[in-house]
Design a protein around this motif. Structure first.
Motif, PDB file in Angstrom:
ATOM      1  N   GLN A 253      -4.988   2.917  -4.415  1.00 19.70           N
ATOM      2  CA  GLN A 253      -6.116   2.757  -5.235  1.00 19.70           C
ATOM      3  C   GLN A 253      -6.903   1.588  -5.134  1.00 19.70           C
TER       4      GLN A 253
ATOM      5  N   HIS B 187       1.735   5.077  -2.686  1.00 15.97           N
ATOM      6  CA  HIS B 187       1.915   5.740  -3.770  1.00 15.97           C
ATOM      7  C   HIS B 187       3.603   5.919  -3.808  1.00 15.97           C
TER       8      HIS B 187
ATOM      9  N   ALA C  32      -3.160   1.168 -10.726  1.00 14.97           N
ATOM     10  CA  ALA C  32      -2.775  -0.156  -9.872  1.00 14.97           C
ATOM     11  C   ALA C  32      -2.279  -1.098 -10.517  1.00 14.97           C
TER      12      ALA C  32
ATOM     13  N   MET D 122      -7.597  -1.987  -6.349  1.00 18.74           N
ATOM     14  CA  MET D 122      -6.437  -3.093  -6.944  1.00 18.74           C
ATOM     15  C   MET D 122      -6.753  -2.981  -8.421  1.00 18.74           C
TER      16      MET D 122
ATOM     17  N   VAL E 122      -2.716  -7.009  -5.341  1.00 19.05           N
ATOM     18  CA  VAL E 122      -2.745  -6.445  -6.848  1.00 19.05           C
ATOM     19  C   VAL E 122      -2.063  -7.404  -7.704  1.00 19.05           C
TER      20      VAL E 122
ATOM     21  N   CYS F  25       4.310   2.091  -8.360  1.00 18.85           N
ATOM     22  CA  CYS F  25       2.696   2.613  -8.628  1.00 18.85           C
ATOM     23  C   CYS F  25       1.993   2.988  -7.690  1.00 18.85           C
TER      24      CYS F  25
ATOM     25  N   ALA G  88      -7.407   1.970  -0.893  1.00 19.31           N
ATOM     26  CA  ALA G  88      -6.549   0.493  -0.652  1.00 19.31           C
ATOM     27  C   ALA G  88      -6.961   0.162   0.759  1.00 19.31           C
TER      28      ALA G  88
ATOM     29  N   THR H 235       0.836  -1.226   0.081  1.00 22.68           N
ATOM     30  CA  THR H 235      -0.065   0.146   0.127  1.00 22.68           C
ATOM     31  C   THR H 235       0.927   1.225  -0.139  1.00 22.68           C
TER      32      THR H 235
ATOM     33  N   PHE I  56      -0.431   2.168  -5.420  1.00 20.28           N
ATOM     34  CA  PHE I  56      -1.319   1.200  -4.581  1.00 20.28           C
ATOM     35  C   PHE I  56      -2.245   1.789  -3.423  1.00 20.28           C
TER      36      PHE I  56
END
Lengths: 284, 409
Positions: free
Chosen positions: A68, A32, A75, A70, A106, A64, A166, A30, A66
């Motif tokens: 967001q 960004h 993501a 999945m 993910v 990425c 997330a 989790t 994450f």
């Protein structure tokens, strides 16, 4: 058992060309990430693991968003972009994916929904297996705790609430839904198309006088020892052991294989602690 | 046996064992076919979905579970939360614990976001009337900085665990310096209590307009009075009230026709329930949420399956399934190919096929590649077929058996 699985899988599905290229991908949890190599994993860990590759340059560290859900393009779509580019640019057809925490979810999204995106089948067919470090496969009560109470802010407040998408997704009832409908690999569900091997962290140990407590950062580990209060007796400070073992297969519980039988906190399972890097390196 | 005792017994039989700190568990069961009774037009879903036609297949693994199932989600809780004003906190807020060692967490809310609460500012009055500073009443103290490092709690969250030796009961939490405009959310995890609230929905997916039924239970002790209130929230933030009434089994249940909302939004709907139970002078509070999905019935299988396998020189088995589509979107079909081995039908391969489809009648392809089928030569059956709406993240239909029509292209 892990090697036996590989042989059966390859015999049934793939014909490996004589010039197979092996690669490794690091998938964060989790958050960004823009520099996961240094911020999330730390270069010492990555460099140690990739030294097990025949060609040590065949690795990628994804960055990425994450935060967001999945399935979002930023993501799973971002992860697919990294993996697809890496595979095609380097002729990788023997990819070991190493995930941490929500990165496992993910990755499972891609594995479970092969027709979501035209890149997914190529990615799936190139993966040897996934080594999932402390995956949040069944969610965590901490995500429920973080989001509880925000509904008092009603309407927009709920949307603007404290938790990212997330974190909302990792609530236990949400993951129960997604595991039952969109993700494979949990009990009673169809299997994932490739091996999904869990490394389970079972405890958090912090003591000022114990040098092991400082691996990965003492303050971070101290926080995780506190959050264990919200979890079962077997947990890494963020996830119950049951969640970490909830999808795929257990590769090992931390104390059975780490140096000195040390437990891996949720922070330590992404760092060069107690020989974890060596275990992963030798697995490649 | 009283109705209340019967309800407790039924709840106990329905529940599972184990001490959980407020987590959900799920169980799966074979549910049979799921069919869309009537399609309807739906709002736009995920706008960034792929427009590519994609197929995928693989061999079935030995022992792999292939049964279609619906997920029954049972959520459990030993915690509750309440929102108080600064004025209320300065006067003292009652905290009810049923077991020792309750874990208390406090975070600022609303206009108080960003407010700082120091643990040393808190006063705690124990059930026996003695007053303590928080440090003297707690076996664990957690500052905002320490919590922030470990989990994404709201900014300014602090926590402490009440010392076991103070026992359970009614505590009073206060902070003299609270401003009237402040608002705080106080969470209580009653981990030392056997009393657990449960929430169960009959199924995880509901079509728009279907009836949602929620069962609420309270396990672990018999109470004189149990009252549960609640509401449901949509992913886009709408709130709809629920009314819990006694059911025929002596428990509490709520029923609501799933409302049709204007927009589709990602995420799940949730049931939020709040229970207050009392036994003589003891009060037990529990809050709980559980998730479910609302499905727009945007498409359905028309029952026609065309077998194109004889046209394939590759050795792939290819089937085209007819779909009636009411809303533009990306749709997916999944299925399992069975063959007869000896006297039994055995699964051989799994296939997925997805594509963008506009409203109207169309087809989705299931391609079982030769490499996935292996040496199987037939006869074949198609089973465990699912139709999904990828644009709106919904499972539309499940069919245990799909007859392979003998229609030739």
């Amino acid at each position: 058992m892990k090697r036996g699985f590989l042989v059966v899988l390859l015999g049934g599905l793939l014909t490996i060309p004589l010039a197979a290229e092996t690669g490794v991908a690091f998938v964060h949890g989790t958050g960004h990430q823009t520099d996961a190599l240094n911020d999330y994993w730390q270069s010492g860990f990555v460099n140690s693991v990739r030294s097990g590759l025949p060609d040590q340059s065949n690795y990628t560290v994804i960055n990425c968003d994450f935060e967001q859900y999945m399935w979002r393009s930023d993501a799973a779509g971002c992860l697919a972009g990294y993996l697809y580019s890496f595979i095609t640019a380097n002729n990788i057809d023997d990819l070991v994916v190493i995930t941490h925490s929500n990165g496992g979810n993910v990755m499972r999204w891609i594995l479970s929904n092969p027709t979501w995106d035209s890149r997914y089948p190529t990615i799936i067919n190139s993966i040897r297996w996934v080594n999932a470090l402390a995956p949040s496969s069944l969610g965590t009560p901490l995500a429920d705790a973080v989001t509880a109470g925000t509904v008092f802010e009603q309407a927009l407040g709920w949307l603007l609430g404290y938790a990212s998408d997330a974190v909302k997704q990792q609530q236990t009832s949400w993951m129960a839904y997604y595991n039952g409908s969109w993700l494979l690999g949990t009990a009673g569900r169809p299997s994932l198309p490739v091996g999904f091997w869990n490394v389970v962290g079972s405890d958090v140990e912090t003591a000022v006088w114990d040098p092991d407590s400082y691996c990965g950062g003492y303050t971070l580990n101290l926080g995780l020892e506190i959050t264990q209060a919200w979890l079962d007796s077997c947990s890494d400070g963020f996830l119950n052991c049951s969640s970490q073992a909830g999808a795929g297969s257990v590769w090992f519980y931390d104390t059975s294989s780490t140096n000195g039988s040390e437990p891996l906190s949720h922070n330590q399972s992404r760092r060069k602690c107690f020989g974890l890097d060596v275990i992963l390196r030798n697995d490649i | 046996m009283s109705n209340r005792a019967l309800w407790i017994l039924v709840s106990l039989l329905m529940g599972t064992t184990g001490v959980l700190a407020g987590s959900a568990t799920s169980s799966s069961k074979v549910a049979g076919d799921l069919r869309v009774p009537q399609t309807m037009h739906a709002p736009t879903g995920i706008e960034s979905v792929s427009r590519d036609a994609v197929t995928y297949s693989r061999a079935v693994r030995r022992g792999e579970s292939l049964h279609l199932s619906t997920t029954e989600i049972v959520s459990r809780s030993r915690e509750y939360f309440l929102e108080v004003s600064g004025e209320e906190l300065s006067r003292g807020v009652a905290i009810h614990s049923h077991g020792p060692g309750a874990l208390i967490r406090i975070n600022p809310a609303g206009a108080a976001k960003g407010a700082i609460l120091g643990l040393e500012e808190l006063q705690i009055q124990a059930p026996d009337g003695r007053s303590f500073r928080s440090a003297d009443a707690a076996s664990l103290l957690v500052s905002a900085e320490e919590l922030r490092e470990a989990a994404p709690f709201p900014e300014g969250t602090v926590a402490f665990r009440l010392a076991d030796e103070l026992g359970p009961g009614q505590f009073v939490l206060s902070r003299k310096a609270s401003a009237a405009t402040e608002r705080w959310v106080i969470h209580v995890l009653d981990a030392g209590s056997p009393v657990e609230m449960t929430l169960r929905t009959a199924k995880a997916d509901h079509f728009v307009g279907e009836s949602l039924r929620v069962e609420a239970g309270l396990l672990g002790e018999q109470f004189d009075r149990v009252n549960t209130t609640g509401f449901i929230t949509s992913p886009s933030g709408e709130v709809f009230d629920l009314r819990f009434d006694p059911n025929a089994q002596g428990g509490l249940a709520a029923t609501l026709e799933i409302p049709r909302v204007e927009e589709w939004a990602p995420g799940l709907w949730e049931v939020h329930a709040f229970t207050e139970a009392s036994l003589e002078d003891r009060l037990v509070l529990r809050n709980l949420r559980t998730a479910f999905n609302v499905v727009w019935p945007t498409a359905r299988l028309d029952g026609v399956v065309r077998n194109y396998s004889n046209l394939e020189s590759s050795g792939d088995r290819v089937y085209s399934l007819g779909v009636e589509v009411a809303s533009d979107g990306r749709y997916e079909i999944r299925g399992v190919l069975y063959t007869r081995l000896g006297g039994d039908w055995e699964p051989v391969a799994i296939a997925h096929g997805a594509d963008w489809m506009n409203a109207g009648n169309g087809q989705l392809e299931l391609r079982f590649e030769r490499r996935a089928i292996g040496d199987a030569t037939g006869p074949f059956q198609l089973r465990a077929v699912e139709l999904r709406d990828q644009s709106r993240l919904s499972v539309l239909e499940r069919r245990e058996r799909v007859p392979l029509n003998r229609r030739a292209p």
